[in-house]
Design a protein around this motif. Structure first.
Motif, short mmCIF file in Angstrom:
data_model
loop_
_atom_site.label_atom_id
_atom_site.label_comp_id
_atom_site.label_asym_id
_atom_site.label_seq_id
_atom_site.Cartn_x
_atom_site.Cartn_y
_atom_site.Cartn_z
N LYS B 97 0.98 -1.13 -0.30
CA LYS B 97 0.25 -0.08 -0.15
C LYS B 97 0.63 1.02 -0.54
CE LYS B 97 -2.43 -0.84 3.76
NZ LYS B 97 -2.98 -0.26 4.61
N SER B 99 2.20 3.05 1.92
CA SER B 99 2.22 3.41 3.34
C SER B 99 3.29 4.33 3.33
CB SER B 99 2.46 2.09 4.31
OG SER B 99 1.31 0.85 4.20
N PHE B 101 3.76 8.60 3.72
CA PHE B 101 2.93 9.37 5.58
C PHE B 101 2.47 10.79 3.86
CE2 PHE B 101 6.76 8.22 7.71
CZ PHE B 101 6.15 6.69 8.22
N PRO B 102 1.15 10.57 4.94
CA PRO B 102 0.04 11.16 3.15
C PRO B 102 0.83 13.06 3.85
CG PRO B 102 -1.23 10.29 4.77
CD PRO B 102 0.04 9.26 5.29
N TRP B 103 0.33 13.04 4.84
CA TRP B 103 0.68 14.45 5.31
C TRP B 103 1.92 14.97 4.99
CZ3 TRP B 103 -0.67 10.59 8.67
CH2 TRP B 103 0.23 10.38 9.85
N TYR B 144 2.71 15.78 -2.48
CA TYR B 144 2.16 15.16 -1.42
C TYR B 144 2.10 13.86 -1.89
CZ TYR B 144 1.92 19.09 1.85
OH TYR B 144 2.25 19.73 2.50
N ASN B 146 -0.79 11.96 -2.19
CA ASN B 146 -2.31 11.85 -3.35
C ASN B 146 -2.01 12.27 -4.60
OD1 ASN B 146 -2.79 14.18 -2.55
ND2 ASN B 146 -4.23 14.10 -0.94
N MET C 1 -24.34 10.28 -11.01
CA MET C 1 -22.81 10.84 -11.59
C MET C 1 -23.02 12.27 -12.07
SD MET C 1 -19.85 8.64 -13.75
CE MET C 1 -19.42 7.83 -12.29
N ASP C 3 -22.88 14.82 -14.36
CA ASP C 3 -21.46 14.52 -15.21
C ASP C 3 -21.54 16.11 -15.98
OD1 ASP C 3 -20.51 15.60 -18.20
OD2 ASP C 3 -21.98 13.72 -19.10
N THR C 5 -19.95 18.33 -18.35
CA THR C 5 -20.33 18.70 -19.78
C THR C 5 -21.89 19.08 -19.80
OG1 THR C 5 -20.18 16.99 -20.24
CG2 THR C 5 -18.11 18.21 -20.69
N ASP C 160 -3.62 3.73 10.44
CA ASP C 160 -3.50 3.06 9.96
C ASP C 160 -2.06 2.01 10.72
OD1 ASP C 160 -2.74 0.81 7.97
OD2 ASP C 160 -2.27 2.63 6.54
N GLU C 162 0.28 -0.25 9.62
CA GLU C 162 1.29 0.10 9.24
C GLU C 162 2.14 1.22 8.51
OE1 GLU C 162 -0.10 -2.95 5.46
OE2 GLU C 162 1.15 -1.39 4.45
N LEU C 163 1.18 2.29 8.85
CA LEU C 163 1.72 3.43 8.93
C LEU C 163 3.27 3.42 9.75
CD1 LEU C 163 -0.41 6.56 7.74
CD2 LEU C 163 1.63 5.13 6.52
N PRO C 184 0.20 13.48 13.79
CA PRO C 184 -0.97 14.40 12.13
C PRO C 184 -1.84 13.46 11.23
CG PRO C 184 1.50 13.38 12.28
CD PRO C 184 1.26 13.87 13.63
N SER C 185 -1.91 11.93 11.66
CA SER C 185 -3.12 11.52 11.56
C SER C 185 -4.31 11.01 11.71
CB SER C 185 -2.39 10.11 11.11
OG SER C 185 -3.14 8.79 11.06
N SER C 260 -4.74 19.61 3.62
CA SER C 260 -4.86 19.26 1.90
C SER C 260 -4.44 18.11 1.94
CB SER C 260 -4.51 20.68 0.79
OG SER C 260 -3.01 20.22 1.20
N TRP C 261 -3.74 17.52 2.75
CA TRP C 261 -3.43 16.31 1.88
C TRP C 261 -4.28 14.96 2.46
CZ3 TRP C 261 -3.59 12.49 6.00
CH2 TRP C 261 -4.29 13.29 7.33
N ASN C 262 -5.62 15.39 2.86
CA ASN C 262 -5.94 14.56 2.94
C ASN C 262 -7.75 14.58 1.80
OD1 ASN C 262 -7.64 12.85 4.96
ND2 ASN C 262 -8.77 13.90 5.56
N ALA C 263 -7.51 15.79 1.13
CA ALA C 263 -8.66 16.03 0.10
C ALA C 263 -8.67 15.01 -0.35
CB ALA C 263 -8.12 16.85 -0.44
N GLN C 264 -7.81 13.88 -0.89
CA GLN C 264 -8.22 12.69 -1.89
C GLN C 264 -7.72 11.56 -1.01
OE1 GLN C 264 -6.53 14.53 -5.26
NE2 GLN C 264 -6.90 12.60 -6.20
N MET C 267 -3.61 6.38 -1.79
CA MET C 267 -3.29 4.85 -0.70
C MET C 267 -2.11 5.41 0.53
SD MET C 267 -3.29 2.46 -3.11
CE MET C 267 -4.72 1.29 -2.18
#
Lengths: 249, 262, 267
Positions: B97, B99, B101-103, B144, B146, C1, C3, C5, C160, C162-163, C184-185, C260-264, C267
């Motif tokens: 994945k 892994s 660090f997303p931030w 970043y 993402n 969805m 669209d 356009t 997570d 894993e992090l 931070p997470s 902003s890192w969390n926007a989408q 993975m």
């Protein structure tokens, strides 16, 4: 199947723009009834847009898609999809999952039950009919999905890289199963993948796409005898041919 | 590769897995769930070892044990003769994945290891630069995770592991989520990176093409409980060709030896 | 969805703004009509009158202050209590999420306090703190602290693993894992908590000011009630609504900037 005058699917000048961005560029092709067509393109080609246009999730900017000569109407015509995600309903049993599509289409109960039984038997899941999805292995789940799709006796079956993450032996096994189901039922199949070997292994015809804006680079007939041998010189030759058309890496 | 079977065995192993077994208590508490059994193998200096097998069970557990993130219930793991009891920066890990660090930006991710180990700032910067360059991501320092594609994220993951200059790299199906073509690219990339900066690598995969493309040696694992079924020395020269007859022959040979898990 | 356009004249964003305006104007029109032409007019002053009085309240004082000063007093009370709630809430939440021991000690106490509505504390607060600002801080604190704690706790629990493993493999110490990974997470969760908490704190200030006070928006309302001035009550309510709306939007804008890192969810 060549005597069938009218193709099952006709895609005519399919074009899709998002704003000014041209994603699908004037795509035209036919699929004959009962054909197994593989579509393969480079990573990042407009595969998803292409698929969504085929299934009418997107209204194409220009062009049309005809199924049996009619504009696609999901209420009247029956298109089944199989995606990479197993997309079984976790709260339904195997049997109920297989019958799900029939239920939605309002097929009469006893007829639906007969179809469910038939296809459970074909994919070898009769013993597991009362199980829930999370009690099954990956391959069984994939079979549930396949049985569900075939049970609705679709006019067209669309498959989007269904075996991408599976172990190789399992993939071989399921691919062979798919081919035998297809041969038995005569369903028209469009199979989209990034895996060139898989496309060569499965397809009667291979449509190679270009990168964005997506168009058809080449259509290749594939009449290698089945069961196909991935190590045979003819197979390797065709695989290389397709690879050369696509290779970007 | 000049390393032949003969002289590999005479070298001291970097990592030794001694009769490692791992059981978990089953969920209902009624018994044991045996995941690994009698895993016994060595990893040699600068060797690219692939652990190959079908199914989910066992491989990741084994890698976690090699890393020191999990403890075996039987046997032991030795790293350069020392028993492994906890994670250590000498062993780098690359995840499926990623892994990341997303931030953190790409450069903060890559510099994380050197930084938490309190290397001088200058050294941290040098390593970030060097390894981003190695994986071909110079210019993406401030991005970043993402904002990157799957393949690029995985490159960052590899650079992050490399930046700690570990003694051994453990890779857990790093390309498992990528599409077939991006996968080919990343396999070629990893091979290039590894030729340039040799490391001892233990690489887990369920993809036979990937295993054959990368490995000096393949250990074929069986399923549930996972144990060693077969070992193959792969002596084909690099860069390898996926449709070379020898490649296809070995592929058939090993695939036929796999368990089919239905 | 959606669209993008198909509707070429307006973008989705513009459409949202347009519908928001339509909805607000619609509300005002219905209010005005109901107040003018039904029997509700006895209790409900028309929108136009309330809005006019609201505008006037910025120049003509209600009690000792103009509206701006009342809002300012209330905001100050919320701010003080909110800062305390944030510090304690985050510390408690992360602590409980990260350490089993900490969780065992504090979670039962917290779970006991959590379901008690802040206004239930008011009598006790008057006995303890009298009618000073401290009592109001106390009520507002209780009004927002639980939301921050619960969300932070969720965030810290959901890191997570894993992090954490990845950080340990790279050589991070326990302390570094805590400050560089767990904290931070949890930030997106914390922000979700802050957003709910700021609105809850704003509700609590009104409640506490209604009990005993001689300034603040809560007082404006209660004063309106005791003098039978419906318009003044409505003016207070409008002010509360507008400030609450603004606070919620400011925190979410802040969140978008900081997370902003969390926007989408990549993975």
């Amino acid at each position: 199947m060549q005597e069938n005058k009218q193709p099952k699917v006709q895609v005519r000048n399919l074009t899709k723009k998002f704003g000014d961005l041209l994603v699908l560029d004037n795509i035209s092709f036919d699929v004959q009834a009962g054909e197994f067509l593989c579509i393969v393109g480079p990573t990042g080609c407009g595969k998803t847009t292409f698929l969504n246009s085929l299934t009418k999730l997107y209204e194409p900017t220009a062009g049309e898609i005809l199924l049996d000569g009619q504009p696609v109407d999901l209420k009247k015509q029956n298109i089944a999809y199989i995606f990479q995600e197993y997309s079984t309903m976790p709260w339904l049993t195997v049997e109920e999952n297989v019958g799900f599509g029939l239920d939605i289409k309002g097929v009469e109960k006893s007829k639906a039950q007969a179809l469910v039984n038939e296809y459970l038997d074909i994919v070898g899941l009769t013993k597991y009919r009362k199980y829930y999805p999370d009690q099954l292995s990956a391959s069984m789940l994939q079979r549930v999905v396949i049985a569900r799709a075939f049970a609705t006796q679709p006019d067209l079956l669309l498959m989007d890289e269904p075996y991408g993450q599976l172990d190789i032996q399992l993939r071989y096994h399921l691919e062979d199963e798919l081919i035998s189901l297809w041969q038995r039922t005569g369903t028209t199949v469009i199979f989209i993948t990034h895996n060139i070997e898989e496309a060569v292994y499965l397809g009667q015809r291979i449509l190679v796409l270009t990168n964005k804006p997506t168009s058809i680079k080449q259509a290749i007939d594939n009449d290698l005898p089945r069961p196909r041998d991935i190590a045979s010189p003819d197979f390797v030759k065709l695989r290389n041919e397709v690879t050369d058309l696509i290779k970007w890496w | 590769m000049e390393r032949s079977e003969g002289n590999v065995k005479t070298k001291t192993p970097v990592l030794e897995c001694r009769n490692v077994g791992r059981s978990f208590d089953s969920y209902d508490g009624s018994g044991k769930n045996e995941v690994l059994r009698g895993m016994d193998f060595e990893v040699y200096e600068n060797e690219f070892l692939v652990l190959f097998g079908a199914g989910q069970c066992g491989k990741t557990t084994l890698l976690n044990i090699l890393a020191g993130l999990d403890m075996p219930t039987e046997g032991e793991v030795l790293a350069r003769g020392q028993k492994v009891t906890k994670p250590a920066p000498e062993r780098g890990f690359v995840y499926q994945k990623t892994s990341l660090f997303p931030w953190m930006t790409v450069e903060e991710n890559v510099g994380f290891g050197p930084k938490v180990r309190h290397l001088p700032e200058k050294e941290v910067q040098e390593r970030v630069k060097k390894y981003l360059d190695l994986v071909g991501l110079t210019g993406f320092e401030k991005s970043y995770p993402n904002q990157l594609s799957g393949g690029m994220r995985q490159r960052v993951g590899i650079a992050r592991a490399y930046a700690n200059e570990p003694d051994i790299m453990l890779m857990d199906e790093p390309f498992g989520h990528l599409d077939a073509q991006t996968r080919y690219m990343m396999e070629e990339e990893l091979q290039r990176i590894w030729q340039k900066e040799k490391r001892t690598v233990v690489f887990v995969t369920n993809n036979i093409e990937e295993a054959l493309f990368l490995a000096d040696r393949i250990i074929l694992l069986t399923n549930c409980p996972t144990h060693i079924k077969e070992e193959y020395e792969i002596n084909m020269p690099h860069p390898r060709d996926y449709v070379d007859p020898e490649f296809l022959r070995l592929r058939q040979l090993i695939t036929d030896n796999m368990d089919l898990t239905l | 969805m959606i669209d993008s356009t198909t509707n070429s004249r307006f973008s989705t964003k513009q459409l949202i703004v347009i519908y928001t305006i339509i909805s607000l104007v619609g509300l005002l029109i219905v209010w005005e009509l109901v107040a003018r032409f039904t029997s509700a007019s006895m209790f409900l002053p028309p929108a136009s009158e309330v809005l006019a009085a609201f505008a006037r309240s910025f120049v003509e004082p209600i009690g000792q202050h103009t509206m701006l000063a009342h809002v300012g007093v209330s905001l100050y009370r919320v701010a003080v209590a909110f800062i305390f709630a944030t510090i304690i809430g985050i510390a408690l939440g992360v602590g409980m999420g990260y350490s089993k021991l900490f969780e065992a000690i504090f979670k039962p106490i917290f779970e006991f306090i959590r379901p008690i509505p802040p206004l239930a504390w008011i009598p006790l607060s008057i006995l303890w703190f009298g009618l000073s600002d401290t009592g109001k801080f106390f009520i507002i604190f209780l009004g927002c602290f639980c939301f921050i704690t619960v969300n932070t706790y969720d965030g810290a629990k959901n890191v997570d693993p894993e992090l954490i493993g990845a950080a340990r493999m790279l050589g991070a110490s326990e302390k570094q894992v805590f400050f560089k990974i767990v904290l931070p997470s949890s930030v997106p969760y914390i922000f979700a908590g802050l957003q709910i908490a700021v609105t809850a704190g704003w509700s609590a200030v009104v409640g506490s000011e209604m009990i005993q006070s001689n300034e603040g928006v809560g007082w404006v309302i209660i004063r309106g009630m005791s003098t039978g001035n419906t318009v003044q009550i409505m003016v207070g309510i409008v002010a509360i609504g507008i400030v609450g709306f603004a606070l919620a939007n400011i925190t979410s804008a802040l969140e978008r900037r900081l997370c902003s890192w969390n926007a989408q969810k990549g993975m």
